[in-house]
Motif scaffolding. Sequence first.
Motif, mmCIF file in Angstrom:
data_model
loop_
_atom_site.group_PDB
_atom_site.id
_atom_site.type_symbol
_atom_site.label_atom_id
_atom_site.label_comp_id
_atom_site.label_asym_id
_atom_site.label_seq_id
_atom_site.Cartn_x
_atom_site.Cartn_y
_atom_site.Cartn_z
ATOM 1 N N VAL A 55 0.957 -1.062 0.002
ATOM 2 C CA VAL A 55 -0.074 -0.022 0.025
ATOM 3 C C VAL A 55 0.634 1.320 -0.142
ATOM 4 O O VAL A 55 0.510 2.211 -0.765
ATOM 5 C CB VAL A 55 -0.938 0.115 1.135
ATOM 6 C CG1 VAL A 55 -1.644 1.286 1.282
ATOM 7 C CG2 VAL A 55 -2.142 -1.087 1.318
ATOM 8 N N SER A 56 1.760 1.277 0.958
ATOM 9 C CA SER A 56 2.853 2.353 0.895
ATOM 10 C C SER A 56 3.656 2.758 -0.559
ATOM 11 O O SER A 56 3.818 3.758 -0.945
ATOM 12 C CB SER A 56 3.903 2.211 2.159
ATOM 13 O OG SER A 56 3.354 2.109 3.384
ATOM 14 N N ALA A 57 3.943 1.656 -1.086
ATOM 15 C CA ALA A 57 4.715 1.668 -2.180
ATOM 16 C C ALA A 57 3.605 2.221 -3.372
ATOM 17 O O ALA A 57 4.096 3.068 -3.892
ATOM 18 C CB ALA A 57 5.243 0.261 -2.850
ATOM 19 N N LEU A 58 2.672 1.958 -3.476
ATOM 20 C CA LEU A 58 1.525 2.356 -4.731
ATOM 21 C C LEU A 58 1.100 3.828 -4.285
ATOM 22 O O LEU A 58 1.232 4.518 -5.177
ATOM 23 C CB LEU A 58 0.256 1.594 -4.396
ATOM 24 C CG LEU A 58 0.315 0.181 -4.775
ATOM 25 C CD1 LEU A 58 -0.869 -0.812 -4.727
ATOM 26 C CD2 LEU A 58 0.506 0.165 -6.463
ATOM 27 N N LYS A 59 0.971 4.190 -2.957
ATOM 28 C CA LYS A 59 0.685 5.497 -2.509
ATOM 29 C C LYS A 59 1.959 6.709 -2.860
ATOM 30 O O LYS A 59 1.774 7.578 -3.492
ATOM 31 C CB LYS A 59 0.385 5.686 -1.156
ATOM 32 C CG LYS A 59 -1.028 5.242 -0.447
ATOM 33 C CD LYS A 59 -1.334 5.379 0.884
ATOM 34 C CE LYS A 59 -2.630 4.987 1.161
ATOM 35 N NZ LYS A 59 -2.809 5.274 2.808
ATOM 36 N N SER A 60 3.323 6.082 -2.426
ATOM 37 C CA SER A 60 4.319 6.678 -2.645
ATOM 38 C C SER A 60 4.427 7.324 -4.187
ATOM 39 O O SER A 60 4.953 8.178 -4.603
ATOM 40 C CB SER A 60 5.692 6.154 -2.228
ATOM 41 O OG SER A 60 5.920 5.292 -2.865
ATOM 42 N N GLN A 61 3.984 6.328 -5.081
ATOM 43 C CA GLN A 61 4.268 6.457 -6.730
ATOM 44 C C GLN A 61 3.038 7.016 -7.229
ATOM 45 O O GLN A 61 2.910 7.118 -8.452
ATOM 46 C CB GLN A 61 4.634 5.383 -7.394
ATOM 47 C CG GLN A 61 5.972 4.850 -6.693
ATOM 48 C CD GLN A 61 6.693 3.678 -7.574
ATOM 49 O OE1 GLN A 61 6.334 3.533 -8.824
ATOM 50 N NE2 GLN A 61 7.305 2.749 -6.813
ATOM 51 N N GLY A 62 1.935 7.537 -6.296
ATOM 52 C CA GLY A 62 0.614 8.007 -7.003
ATOM 53 C C GLY A 62 -0.233 7.120 -7.590
ATOM 54 O O GLY A 62 -0.889 7.504 -8.651
ATOM 55 N N LEU A 63 0.016 5.775 -7.469
ATOM 56 C CA LEU A 63 -0.816 4.753 -8.231
ATOM 57 C C LEU A 63 -2.095 4.213 -7.448
ATOM 58 O O LEU A 63 -2.161 4.669 -6.258
ATOM 59 C CB LEU A 63 0.128 3.514 -8.377
ATOM 60 C CG LEU A 63 1.342 3.862 -9.110
ATOM 61 C CD1 LEU A 63 2.323 2.474 -9.164
ATOM 62 C CD2 LEU A 63 1.233 4.095 -10.584
ATOM 63 N N GLY A 64 -3.046 3.808 -8.510
ATOM 64 C CA GLY A 64 -4.288 3.359 -7.889
ATOM 65 C C GLY A 64 -3.988 2.157 -6.962
ATOM 66 O O GLY A 64 -3.236 1.346 -6.995
ATOM 67 N N MET A 65 -4.828 2.056 -6.033
ATOM 68 C CA MET A 65 -4.656 0.770 -4.985
ATOM 69 C C MET A 65 -5.136 -0.494 -6.058
ATOM 70 O O MET A 65 -6.059 -0.304 -7.083
ATOM 71 C CB MET A 65 -5.837 0.882 -3.979
ATOM 72 C CG MET A 65 -5.467 1.874 -2.803
ATOM 73 S SD MET A 65 -3.855 1.682 -2.089
ATOM 74 C CE MET A 65 -2.954 2.957 -3.152
ATOM 75 N N ILE A 66 -4.589 -1.815 -5.771
ATOM 76 C CA ILE A 66 -4.813 -2.819 -6.303
ATOM 77 C C ILE A 66 -5.218 -4.015 -5.160
ATOM 78 O O ILE A 66 -5.053 -3.616 -4.071
ATOM 79 C CB ILE A 66 -3.540 -3.728 -7.132
ATOM 80 C CG1 ILE A 66 -2.482 -3.647 -6.111
ATOM 81 C CG2 ILE A 66 -3.055 -2.390 -8.075
ATOM 82 C CD1 ILE A 66 -1.113 -4.253 -6.490
ATOM 83 N N PRO A 67 -5.737 -5.091 -5.657
ATOM 84 C CA PRO A 67 -6.118 -6.152 -4.654
ATOM 85 C C PRO A 67 -4.854 -6.629 -4.126
ATOM 86 O O PRO A 67 -4.169 -7.034 -4.651
ATOM 87 C CB PRO A 67 -6.973 -7.261 -5.440
ATOM 88 C CG PRO A 67 -7.416 -6.600 -6.515
ATOM 89 C CD PRO A 67 -6.446 -5.436 -7.009
ATOM 90 N N VAL A 68 -4.826 -7.015 -2.805
ATOM 91 C CA VAL A 68 -3.863 -7.127 -1.837
ATOM 92 C C VAL A 68 -4.289 -7.956 -0.762
ATOM 93 O O VAL A 68 -5.305 -7.715 -0.073
ATOM 94 C CB VAL A 68 -2.937 -5.923 -1.245
ATOM 95 C CG1 VAL A 68 -1.706 -6.576 -0.471
ATOM 96 C CG2 VAL A 68 -2.524 -4.910 -2.238
ATOM 97 N N SER A 69 -3.762 -9.257 -0.595
ATOM 98 C CA SER A 69 -3.870 -10.012 0.603
ATOM 99 C C SER A 69 -3.122 -9.542 1.880
ATOM 100 O O SER A 69 -2.659 -8.791 1.807
ATOM 101 C CB SER A 69 -3.589 -11.492 0.444
ATOM 102 O OG SER A 69 -2.310 -11.791 -0.044
ATOM 103 N N GLY A 70 -3.315 -10.317 2.888
ATOM 104 C CA GLY A 70 -2.520 -10.047 4.202
ATOM 105 C C GLY A 70 -2.927 -11.054 5.006
ATOM 106 O O GLY A 70 -3.325 -12.225 4.927
ATOM 107 N N LEU A 71 -2.527 -11.194 6.311
ATOM 108 C CA LEU A 71 -2.458 -12.254 7.316
ATOM 109 C C LEU A 71 -2.245 -11.249 8.727
ATOM 110 O O LEU A 71 -1.268 -10.674 8.753
ATOM 111 C CB LEU A 71 -1.649 -13.103 7.335
ATOM 112 C CG LEU A 71 -1.641 -14.171 8.160
ATOM 113 C CD1 LEU A 71 -2.687 -15.318 7.917
ATOM 114 C CD2 LEU A 71 -0.228 -15.078 8.377
ATOM 115 N N ASP A 72 -3.176 -11.551 9.605
ATOM 116 C CA ASP A 72 -3.037 -11.217 11.206
ATOM 117 C C ASP A 72 -4.182 -10.542 11.610
ATOM 118 O O ASP A 72 -4.519 -10.534 12.796
ATOM 119 C CB ASP A 72 -1.636 -10.625 11.293
ATOM 120 C CG ASP A 72 -0.468 -11.454 11.312
ATOM 121 O OD1 ASP A 72 -0.628 -12.531 11.521
ATOM 122 O OD2 ASP A 72 0.896 -10.837 11.419
ATOM 123 N N GLY A 73 -4.719 -9.352 10.870
ATOM 124 C CA GLY A 73 -5.775 -8.727 11.217
ATOM 125 C C GLY A 73 -5.296 -7.561 12.101
ATOM 126 O O GLY A 73 -5.803 -7.283 13.170
#
Length: 361
Positions: free
Chosen positions: A246-264
Amino acid sequence: MRTKLLAIAAAGLLVTGLAACSDGGGDAPNNDSEQVGKIAVLLPDSKSSPRWETADRVFFEQAFAAAGLTEEDYIISNAEGDASVQTSQADQAITDGATVLVLVNLDNGSGSAIIDNAQSQGVTVIDYDRLTVGGNADYYVSGDATAAGVLQGEGLVEDLAGIDTPRVAILDGAPTDSFATDLATGYGSVLDPLFESGEFEKVDQQAVKGWDGATALTMFEQMLTAASNDIDGAIAANDTLANAVVSALKSQGLGMIPVSGLDGTIPALQHILAGEQTFTVYFSYGTQAKLAADLAVQLLNGEEPTGITAEVDNEGKTIPAMMIDPVTVRADNIEDTVIADGLITWDDICVGEYAQYCPAG
């Protein structure tokens, strides 16, 4: 790692990640038994995920108190990512009277050495969350990482529906962590056939040493550059790595993409509500910690352990185990999953810029 269920009617212990700590499975320890020694819980760090200090530590403390232990009866240490520190903490705990260790190893080599040294002094060891591959732990208590990985893969496929030949980047967890290996087995079982058939395209796949968020950020920025920013979705093995995406996308001014995760984690839940991360996968850490704590107390009291519902094949050695099931968390079930566990509240999530995305009232 291969897990085999021992009992079909294990619903009280193979939970779906929704039970609060006070409702965790397993028979309560018999407080009338004679207690010998102490319990030592050895946590790995606070950098790879905030859960170790904000969730697991707290839930262990609650479970020990519920079992009738005082603060003099247990030790909870955190090695902050240093295997030599964890070894010293284990040695000191045994010197201070620990007869049961609950270990979250930092790597298989140091974990095996801790286990062997402990057992040579008559100390029983429970691998917690991460199996020490090739080690000789007496018991294993964890979430089912392979099942969690399957949910990560399936969730991303669902989120990429309608995109022709979606391009996917993968950030694996630490290469020294058996849990990360099993996660990758899970999402690989979903995604690899799609890569092989040409339905999906793999942009890159890299393991993040130590689950380090800064390292993951650099890796994903490099992936974006190499792919000319053409990445449609990402597997992030946990929420720390998802935050890096998320940080990488924001820093480059890009739109968000589907991203998974783990831990809540709280940042992940905020990202999910804001549409910056599509989902995470969650285990009830309250349930997991209570299972391990109750098992440790039974061993401390010299009782025969109850509630063992699974066994794990650890390179030819069969280890009695307790496993809990994961659940996918999206914006519409945060209340029924992570918040239901009793540690995180809406007030924790709904702060600053993310308050606008929270349910009214």
